[in-house]
Design a protein around this motif. Structure first.
Motif, PDB file in Angstrom:
ATOM      1  N   VAL A 101       0.865  -1.171   0.000  1.00 36.45           N
ATOM      2  CA  VAL A 101       0.000   0.000   0.000  1.00 36.45           C
ATOM      3  C   VAL A 101       0.898   1.216   0.000  1.00 36.45           C
ATOM      4  O   VAL A 101       1.661   1.433   0.925  1.00 36.45           O
ATOM      5  CB  VAL A 101      -0.929   0.038   1.242  1.00 36.45           C
ATOM      6  CG1 VAL A 101      -1.745   1.305   1.254  1.00 36.45           C
ATOM      7  CG2 VAL A 101      -1.824  -1.182   1.264  1.00 36.45           C
ATOM      8  N   ASP A 102       0.811   2.025  -1.041  1.00 32.08           N
ATOM      9  CA  ASP A 102       1.653   3.204  -1.151  1.00 32.08           C
ATOM     10  C   ASP A 102       0.985   4.191  -2.086  1.00 32.08           C
ATOM     11  O   ASP A 102       0.832   3.916  -3.256  1.00 32.08           O
ATOM     12  CB  ASP A 102       3.040   2.822  -1.673  1.00 32.08           C
ATOM     13  CG  ASP A 102       4.031   3.943  -1.488  1.00 32.08           C
ATOM     14  OD1 ASP A 102       5.028   3.956  -2.219  1.00 32.08           O
ATOM     15  OD2 ASP A 102       3.813   4.803  -0.634  1.00 32.08           O
ATOM     16  N   ALA A 103       0.544   5.336  -1.589  1.00 34.82           N
ATOM     17  CA  ALA A 103      -0.140   6.312  -2.413  1.00 34.82           C
ATOM     18  C   ALA A 103       0.812   7.376  -2.958  1.00 34.82           C
ATOM     19  O   ALA A 103       0.522   8.003  -3.955  1.00 34.82           O
ATOM     20  CB  ALA A 103      -1.256   6.973  -1.616  1.00 34.82           C
ATOM     21  N   VAL A 104       1.937   7.594  -2.286  1.00 36.24           N
ATOM     22  CA  VAL A 104       2.887   8.623  -2.696  1.00 36.24           C
ATOM     23  C   VAL A 104       4.007   7.972  -3.503  1.00 36.24           C
ATOM     24  O   VAL A 104       4.604   6.998  -3.058  1.00 36.24           O
ATOM     25  CB  VAL A 104       3.481   9.318  -1.452  1.00 36.24           C
ATOM     26  CG1 VAL A 104       4.496  10.363  -1.855  1.00 36.24           C
ATOM     27  CG2 VAL A 104       2.383   9.925  -0.611  1.00 36.24           C
ATOM     28  N   PRO A 105       4.311   8.499  -4.711  1.00 34.55           N
ATOM     29  CA  PRO A 105       5.412   7.915  -5.486  1.00 34.55           C
ATOM     30  C   PRO A 105       6.735   8.077  -4.741  1.00 34.55           C
ATOM     31  O   PRO A 105       7.051   9.154  -4.263  1.00 34.55           O
ATOM     32  CB  PRO A 105       5.417   8.705  -6.786  1.00 34.55           C
ATOM     33  CG  PRO A 105       4.306   9.661  -6.726  1.00 34.55           C
ATOM     34  CD  PRO A 105       3.677   9.589  -5.387  1.00 34.55           C
TER      35      PRO A 105
END
Length: 100
Positions: free
Chosen positions: A19-23
């Protein structure tokens, strides 16, 4: 799979490993952290090709093994071997951090 789909699936309880929303890039990780490669984007095609040849392909799991005293270079473990990269090269490898 896009980051937005991963977030939706994680919210639905189907997938919680990544889970990772920020590049982010490999250069952002600390020693001991693991991540999954999402893409390799370099200004020079030769650099992107070399990173791909070294094993930094989408879906590959990468672990930060150790960092030099001045933070450059860094040793990464990818596909059962260790590779040493400078921060400028590591910044070309975009990742999604693996949840522990």
């Amino acid at each position: 799979m896009s980051a937005m789909n991963e977030v939706r699936e994680a919210a639905a309880g189907r997938r919680t490993a990544v889970v990772d929303a920020v590049p982010r890039s490999l250069a952002d990780l600390t020693p001991g952290a693991s991540a999954t490669v999402t893409r390799v984007a370099a200004d020079a095609p030769a650099v992107a090709r070399r990173l791909h040849d070294l094993g930094f392909t989408p879906g590959a799991v990468v672990e930060v093994v150790r960092r030099a005293p001045l933070r450059d270079p860094v040793v990464y473990r990818v596909k059962d071997y260790e590779v040493c990269l400078r921060r400028a090269q590591a910044a070309c490898v975009h990742i999604a951090e693996v949840d522990r």
